[in-house]
Design an enzyme around this catalytic site. Sequence first.
Site, PDB file in Angstrom:
ATOM      1  N   HIS A  66       0.989  -1.444   0.043  1.00 40.59           N
ATOM      2  CA  HIS A  66      -0.067   0.240  -0.477  1.00 40.59           C
ATOM      3  C   HIS A  66       0.879   1.084  -0.404  1.00 40.59           C
ATOM      4  O   HIS A  66       0.832   2.349   0.173  1.00 40.59           O
ATOM      5  CB  HIS A  66      -1.186   0.536   1.400  1.00 40.59           C
ATOM      6  CG  HIS A  66      -1.813  -1.104   1.447  1.00 40.59           C
ATOM      7  ND1 HIS A  66      -1.993  -1.577   2.670  1.00 40.59           N
ATOM      8  CD2 HIS A  66      -2.724  -1.573   0.391  1.00 40.59           C
ATOM      9  CE1 HIS A  66      -3.514  -2.426   1.559  1.00 40.59           C
ATOM     10  NE2 HIS A  66      -3.250  -2.833   0.436  1.00 40.59           N
ATOM     11  N   LYS A  96       7.535  -4.331  -9.833  1.00 45.02           N
ATOM     12  CA  LYS A  96       7.236  -3.850 -11.438  1.00 45.02           C
ATOM     13  C   LYS A  96       6.657  -2.772 -11.972  1.00 45.02           C
ATOM     14  O   LYS A  96       7.490  -1.662 -12.125  1.00 45.02           O
ATOM     15  CB  LYS A  96       6.653  -5.007 -11.847  1.00 45.02           C
ATOM     16  CG  LYS A  96       5.992  -5.259 -13.483  1.00 45.02           C
ATOM     17  CD  LYS A  96       4.536  -5.584 -14.226  1.00 45.02           C
ATOM     18  CE  LYS A  96       5.278  -6.511 -13.652  1.00 45.02           C
ATOM     19  NZ  LYS A  96       3.684  -7.436 -14.482  1.00 45.02           N
ATOM     20  N   LYS A 108      -2.761  -8.597  -6.463  1.00 41.20           N
ATOM     21  CA  LYS A 108      -2.478 -10.489  -7.264  1.00 41.20           C
ATOM     22  C   LYS A 108      -4.540 -10.350  -7.046  1.00 41.20           C
ATOM     23  O   LYS A 108      -4.466 -11.554  -6.384  1.00 41.20           O
ATOM     24  CB  LYS A 108      -1.657 -11.057  -7.768  1.00 41.20           C
ATOM     25  CG  LYS A 108      -1.555 -11.765  -9.602  1.00 41.20           C
ATOM     26  CD  LYS A 108      -0.751 -10.609 -10.239  1.00 41.20           C
ATOM     27  CE  LYS A 108      -0.985 -11.776 -11.847  1.00 41.20           C
ATOM     28  NZ  LYS A 108      -0.566 -10.784 -12.647  1.00 41.20           N
ATOM     29  N   SER A 364      -2.438  -0.325 -18.421  1.00 42.33           N
ATOM     30  CA  SER A 364      -3.264   0.041 -18.039  1.00 42.33           C
ATOM     31  C   SER A 364      -3.026   1.072 -16.786  1.00 42.33           C
ATOM     32  O   SER A 364      -5.248   1.380 -17.395  1.00 42.33           O
ATOM     33  CB  SER A 364      -3.046  -0.923 -17.248  1.00 42.33           C
ATOM     34  OG  SER A 364      -3.637  -2.924 -17.333  1.00 42.33           O
TER      35      SER A 364
HETATM   36  N1  GLU Z   1      -1.924  -8.844 -15.222  1.00 44.53           N
HETATM   37  C1  GLU Z   1      -0.612  -8.058 -15.911  1.00 44.53           C
HETATM   38  C2  GLU Z   1       0.951  -8.672 -15.673  1.00 44.53           C
HETATM   39  O1  GLU Z   1       1.385  -9.393 -14.530  1.00 44.53           O
HETATM   40  C3  GLU Z   1      -1.346  -6.908 -15.637  1.00 44.53           C
HETATM   41  C4  GLU Z   1      -0.925  -5.748 -14.754  1.00 44.53           C
HETATM   42  C5  GLU Z   1      -2.499  -5.010 -14.868  1.00 44.53           C
HETATM   43  O2  GLU Z   1      -2.294  -4.320 -16.215  1.00 44.53           O
HETATM   44  O3  GLU Z   1      -2.535  -4.316 -14.588  1.00 44.53           O
HETATM   45  O4  GLU Z   1       1.382  -7.653 -15.383  1.00 44.53           O
END
Ligand code: GLU
Length: 472
Positions: A66, A96, A108, A364
């Site tokens: 967070h 990432k 996730k 995204s």
């Molecule tokens: N599932 C993708 C990833 O592992 C995209 C995640 C997203 O767009 O929030 O990076």
Amino acid sequence: MTKKKNYSLFDDVCGFVDEAASMMDIHPGLLDQIKQCNSILKFNFPLRNDDGTYEVITGYRIQHSHHKLPVKGGIRYSTHVNEDEVKGLAALMTYKCALVNIPYGGAKGGVRIDPKKYNATQLERITRRYTAELIKKKSIGPALDVPAPDYGTGAREMAWIVDTFEAFNPELINAKGCVTGKPLSQHGIAGRTEATGQGVFFGIREAVSVEEDMAELGLTTGLRGKKVIIQGLGNVGYYSAKYLSEAGAKVVGIAEWNGGIWDEKGIDIEAIKNYQIENKGFKGYPKGLFILKPSDLLTYPCDILVPAALENQVTAENADKIQAKIIGEAANGPVTQEAERILLEKGVMVIPDMYLNAGGVTVSYFEWLKNLSRVSFGKLEKRYDMEKYRKLMGTIENATGEAFTDEEKDALIKGASERDLVLSGLEETMVTAYHDMNQKRKEKAIKSLRTAGFILALERIRTSYLDLGIFP
Ligand code: GLU
């Protein structure tokens, strides 16, 4: 695409983080805070099948960090989904986003099902109920937690999610930003479907453009003529293969869960994809050699191996046999920590997942911004820019006495479309992050791009905490 026992993706990610932290000055308490998952949600709900039978479905949403809000990360539908996997994938999202400078914490989600075994009506029921569970627990929303597609899900599932969320939140003007990867008609963004594969392409292109790094691997610069093997021809694998081959690389092998294909003359990506859709696999494809045991293809000769399926594919068991000079991790966690040690020892370059597949979350982010501003990119300035360039060209023509060709005019006057801007933002993000990471690698005099990526990510997350006065 097998999964081995006693493997923990979360432990592997923590292992990579510890290695990076050992080269930094970071408070042990802060490191522990960064590594742990901030919130773990697991729920079970019933599904009524068309024949009147019932089954219990297990879902997860795990928010790793967070330190920035909202948190962000995909939702996976797979029988492999379990708490450890979702924790590991959520953690990877945190690092990432920090590495590519996208202002989100990591999260996730997952549902433990084989989506191939359900029809569209059942999948819709599962997805809407999963969303309702997230709404109940305040684990979804444009300011809180923004899911996206992942393995086994796509734009269709995202449309069901946004529709369910809006039904429960009719007064929320930013409701469309509760999920990304939506279809265009549901306020998605041009280029999101191909974004991860496009990012994989930009990342590998950058890696092979650095002359001194390629010389160390005994390779020339550039993609032209480089032999590539891809594992997984789903969304990420397909677009990675397509853009790499369009740039002149030669895809010589493709592994899928039900068999692979090997052709040293190069595989036509469109043709094999169409064949796969029609025949549910590569068996019987008229060109190349059908490979019964697809995992064998990982060890075939090539320059670049692109695992684009699941985690835990290159392990201590097969790392030694890998012949590729470069591994481009399009999937999340395909190379284990032990395997990476063996590969680095052998002089293989591993372009890490946390960097290489960041194209998805990057686009995204653009989609989420578009949803919050409720206007598509380029809509306001496109005509204005076109007019300005037209006038500028007229001025140049008058001053030089020479006219531009129609082709030159078209290229110069064209205002940027949403797709052009998305592509430009994605390219900028991937190019900058690669060179930041590679520079850090050289600064620290280490072999591993991954460790360099984790150091950069940790430095940025540490700054967020330190600026709040949390931890010395
Ligand atoms: N599932 C993708 C990833 O592992 C995209 C995640 C997203 O767009 O929030 O990076």
